[in-house]
Design a protein around this motif. Sequence first.
Motif, PDB file in Angstrom:
ATOM      1  N   GLU A 138     -45.667 -17.746  -3.983  1.00 24.74           N
ATOM      2  CA  GLU A 138     -45.312 -17.754  -2.570  1.00 24.74           C
ATOM      3  C   GLU A 138     -44.290 -16.653  -2.362  1.00 24.74           C
ATOM      4  O   GLU A 138     -43.222 -16.664  -2.966  1.00 24.74           O
ATOM      5  N   VAL A 139     -44.640 -15.684  -1.537  1.00 28.62           N
ATOM      6  CA  VAL A 139     -43.789 -14.536  -1.261  1.00 28.62           C
ATOM      7  C   VAL A 139     -43.289 -14.671   0.167  1.00 28.62           C
ATOM      8  O   VAL A 139     -44.092 -14.897   1.076  1.00 28.62           O
ATOM      9  N   GLY A 140     -41.978 -14.547   0.358  1.00 32.20           N
ATOM     10  CA  GLY A 140     -41.444 -14.739   1.695  1.00 32.20           C
ATOM     11  C   GLY A 140     -40.326 -13.775   2.042  1.00 32.20           C
ATOM     12  O   GLY A 140     -39.823 -13.036   1.190  1.00 32.20           O
ATOM     13  N   TRP A 181     -45.933 -16.276  13.517  1.00 32.30           N
ATOM     14  CA  TRP A 181     -46.366 -16.103  12.134  1.00 32.30           C
ATOM     15  C   TRP A 181     -47.578 -16.961  11.854  1.00 32.30           C
ATOM     16  O   TRP A 181     -47.506 -18.166  12.049  1.00 32.30           O
ATOM     17  N   PRO A 182     -48.637 -16.371  11.430  1.00 34.66           N
ATOM     18  CA  PRO A 182     -48.864 -14.940  11.262  1.00 34.66           C
ATOM     19  C   PRO A 182     -49.216 -14.278  12.588  1.00 34.66           C
ATOM     20  O   PRO A 182     -49.689 -14.939  13.511  1.00 34.66           O
ATOM     21  N   PHE A 240     -51.068 -18.176   5.053  1.00 34.63           N
ATOM     22  CA  PHE A 240     -49.750 -17.929   5.614  1.00 34.63           C
ATOM     23  C   PHE A 240     -49.013 -19.252   5.717  1.00 34.63           C
ATOM     24  O   PHE A 240     -49.619 -20.296   5.913  1.00 34.63           O
ATOM     25  N   ASP A 241     -47.694 -19.198   5.599  1.00 33.68           N
ATOM     26  CA  ASP A 241     -46.874 -20.389   5.716  1.00 33.68           C
ATOM     27  C   ASP A 241     -45.551 -19.985   6.345  1.00 33.68           C
ATOM     28  O   ASP A 241     -45.218 -18.803   6.427  1.00 33.68           O
ATOM     29  N   ILE A 251     -46.261 -15.876   2.471  1.00 35.96           N
ATOM     30  CA  ILE A 251     -47.676 -15.775   2.134  1.00 35.96           C
ATOM     31  C   ILE A 251     -47.851 -16.464   0.789  1.00 35.96           C
ATOM     32  O   ILE A 251     -47.136 -16.166  -0.171  1.00 35.96           O
ATOM     33  N   VAL A 252     -48.780 -17.402   0.731  1.00 35.96           N
ATOM     34  CA  VAL A 252     -49.046 -18.168  -0.486  1.00 35.96           C
ATOM     35  C   VAL A 252     -50.329 -17.635  -1.114  1.00 35.96           C
ATOM     36  O   VAL A 252     -51.359 -17.528  -0.433  1.00 35.96           O
TER      37      VAL A 252
END
Length: 128
Positions: free
Chosen positions: A76-78, A86-87, A109-110, A118-119
Amino acid sequence: MTDPGPVFGSVPASSEFVPVLRGLVASVGARADLPFEHIDELRMAVDEACALLLRLAPGDILWLRLLPANGSLTAEVGSSGAAAAWPPADVEGSWPWKVIAGLADEARFDVNDRGPSIVIVKRVPSLR
């Protein structure tokens, strides 16, 4: 698969620090016994996710949470930034999203208390 447990890392929100997050993916992926090609695909997907976040939800920090479990590695990048929505409506047609979706077994997307994210999930196919 060796389960190293969840791993969290963060860097200043700048493209020059993205390689640090890519290195973290490689290290955790190797400890989790992922094949090299899966690690490399996940590294590229994380790179593209960082590029999207830097462009669409700029903040002070980029963060990465890695969760190895049961033959998969979830990244998970945030961003600590806020996005108006979002998104964004047109992001799924963008080149970076197409790359992420093509490299991942699952991508979505989260948004959470740390900001938009982004997961990305990469699964290891069972050996037969």
